[in-house]
Design an enzyme around this catalytic site. Sequence first.
Site, mmCIF file in Angstrom:
data_model
loop_
_atom_site.group_PDB
_atom_site.id
_atom_site.type_symbol
_atom_site.label_atom_id
_atom_site.label_comp_id
_atom_site.label_asym_id
_atom_site.label_seq_id
_atom_site.Cartn_x
_atom_site.Cartn_y
_atom_site.Cartn_z
ATOM 1 C CG HIS A 65 -1.861 -1.105 1.187
ATOM 2 N ND1 HIS A 65 -2.343 -1.880 2.140
ATOM 3 C CD2 HIS A 65 -2.785 -1.560 0.086
ATOM 4 C CE1 HIS A 65 -3.195 -2.977 1.866
ATOM 5 N NE2 HIS A 65 -3.333 -2.438 0.415
ATOM 6 C CB ALA A 66 0.915 3.975 -2.476
ATOM 7 N NE ARG A 67 -3.938 4.641 3.026
ATOM 8 C CZ ARG A 67 -5.155 4.758 3.215
ATOM 9 N NH1 ARG A 67 -5.541 5.917 2.451
ATOM 10 N NH2 ARG A 67 -5.829 3.816 3.767
ATOM 11 C CD GLU A 68 -0.543 0.351 4.391
ATOM 12 O OE1 GLU A 68 -1.843 0.264 4.351
ATOM 13 O OE2 GLU A 68 0.243 -0.739 4.314
ATOM 14 N NE ARG A 123 -6.188 -0.112 0.953
ATOM 15 C CZ ARG A 123 -6.061 -0.950 2.098
ATOM 16 N NH1 ARG A 123 -5.424 -0.346 2.947
ATOM 17 N NH2 ARG A 123 -6.466 -2.248 2.256
ATOM 18 C CG ASN A 140 -3.169 -7.367 1.415
ATOM 19 O OD1 ASN A 140 -2.583 -8.275 0.896
ATOM 20 N ND2 ASN A 140 -3.240 -7.247 2.701
ATOM 21 N NE ARG A 141 -9.380 -5.979 1.738
ATOM 22 C CZ ARG A 141 -8.395 -5.455 2.626
ATOM 23 N NH1 ARG A 141 -7.158 -5.855 2.126
ATOM 24 N NH2 ARG A 141 -8.563 -4.656 3.408
ATOM 25 C CG HIS A 193 0.295 -4.293 4.872
ATOM 26 N ND1 HIS A 193 -0.309 -3.847 3.932
ATOM 27 C CD2 HIS A 193 0.911 -5.508 4.494
ATOM 28 C CE1 HIS A 193 -0.526 -4.548 3.026
ATOM 29 N NE2 HIS A 193 0.308 -5.717 3.214
ATOM 30 C CB SER A 194 2.257 1.049 8.708
ATOM 31 O OG SER A 194 1.664 2.241 7.691
ATOM 32 C CE1 TYR A 195 -3.238 4.840 10.277
ATOM 33 C CE2 TYR A 195 -3.769 3.769 12.291
ATOM 34 C CZ TYR A 195 -4.068 4.304 11.269
ATOM 35 O OH TYR A 195 -5.235 5.081 11.243
ATOM 36 C CE1 TYR A 245 -9.091 -3.142 8.564
ATOM 37 C CE2 TYR A 245 -8.476 -5.208 7.014
ATOM 38 C CZ TYR A 245 -8.456 -3.826 7.514
ATOM 39 O OH TYR A 245 -7.214 -3.150 7.007
ATOM 40 C CD GLU A 267 -1.660 -3.074 9.207
ATOM 41 O OE1 GLU A 267 -1.012 -2.851 8.449
ATOM 42 O OE2 GLU A 267 -2.865 -2.377 9.606
#
Length: 305
Positions: A65-68, A123, A140-141, A193-195, A245, A267
């Site tokens: 995910h780009a923003r992580e 993301r 990631n889906r 990943h984060s967060y 989740y 995470e």
Amino acid sequence: AHSYTKYNTWSDIESWMNSMATANSDMISKEVIGNTYEGRPMVVLKIGKKSGSTKPAIFMDCGFHAREWISHAFCQWFVNEAVTAYGSDSQMTSLLDQMDVFVLPVFNVDGYVFTHTNNRMWRKTRSRNAGSSCLGTDPNRNFNAGWCTTGASTNPCSETYCGTTPESEIESKNLADFIRKNKSIIKAYITIHSYSQMLLFPYSYTYELAADHDELMAVAKGASSALRSLYGTVYTSGPGAPTIYPAAGGSDDWAYDLGVKYSYTFELRDEGQYGFLLPESQIKPTCEETMLAVKYIAAHVQKNL
Ligand SMILES: Nc1ncc(C[C@H](C[SeH])C(=O)O)cc1Cl
Ligand SMILES: [Zn+2]
Ligand SMILES: [Zn+2]
Ligand SMILES: [Zn+2]
């Protein structure tokens, strides 16, 4: 210029990978496993003492995910730590003598570039969606693991858009092809990943417990306490569905069902204070503590070879 304590641009990371492989040709070899949607290279660094024969391996990726951004930083930290500690740290020396570690520092390259140029909070991938003005699929889906059955959307404008089919994203296909090709030697899959400060393992696509649940939980708890021993950072360990989740199509679930027993999603920091905008001042402590958890998992994998 490149720094281990800064969030580097893609351009700096790309040149860093080339110079690391060149400067450490006995420990690192570079392989491009394919290109992204916009034609950037997906680069895997194979780290380990060169040996004539094929060694068992651990696969670790960052930057789904780009923003992580802390995720990308950790893979760079790991590579440096591995080559620096080899020969002095007995556990790292043993690991890299006996195994190889495949590191994919930036999975979603197009998205990472986009977070530097246009939208820090991006993301997904940057692929075009037919019939929509919305771009990108959540990688990631996008894996063939309960694909799109829960915790994912069929709407291209959703942050958790599952894509048109499993592995519809070239990035997902490139990763899945590499792992399938090497599945006989890959003993562990770790995706960063984060967060939220969690150490997750299968399954996220169902509340059913994995066949190896007890062992995976025990290792996750051990890794989390190793992590906590440094600065007191508290991680939650557990299967994805009940712990974070329920969500389908994740790479960890897919790798596990392929037969990679030790499959984990990290995470990283924090718990929401800064979230994806974790300050650069926290790169060092985050990476140092995460090294302890990854080394804990690696040691368990080695013991069970
Ligand atoms: N299998 C999985 N494992 C972990 C997660 C959590 C990450 C956290 Se950013 C995500 O939402 O993609 C999600 C899934 Cl689908
Ligand atoms: Zn620079
Ligand atoms: Zn993520
Ligand atoms: Zn996350």
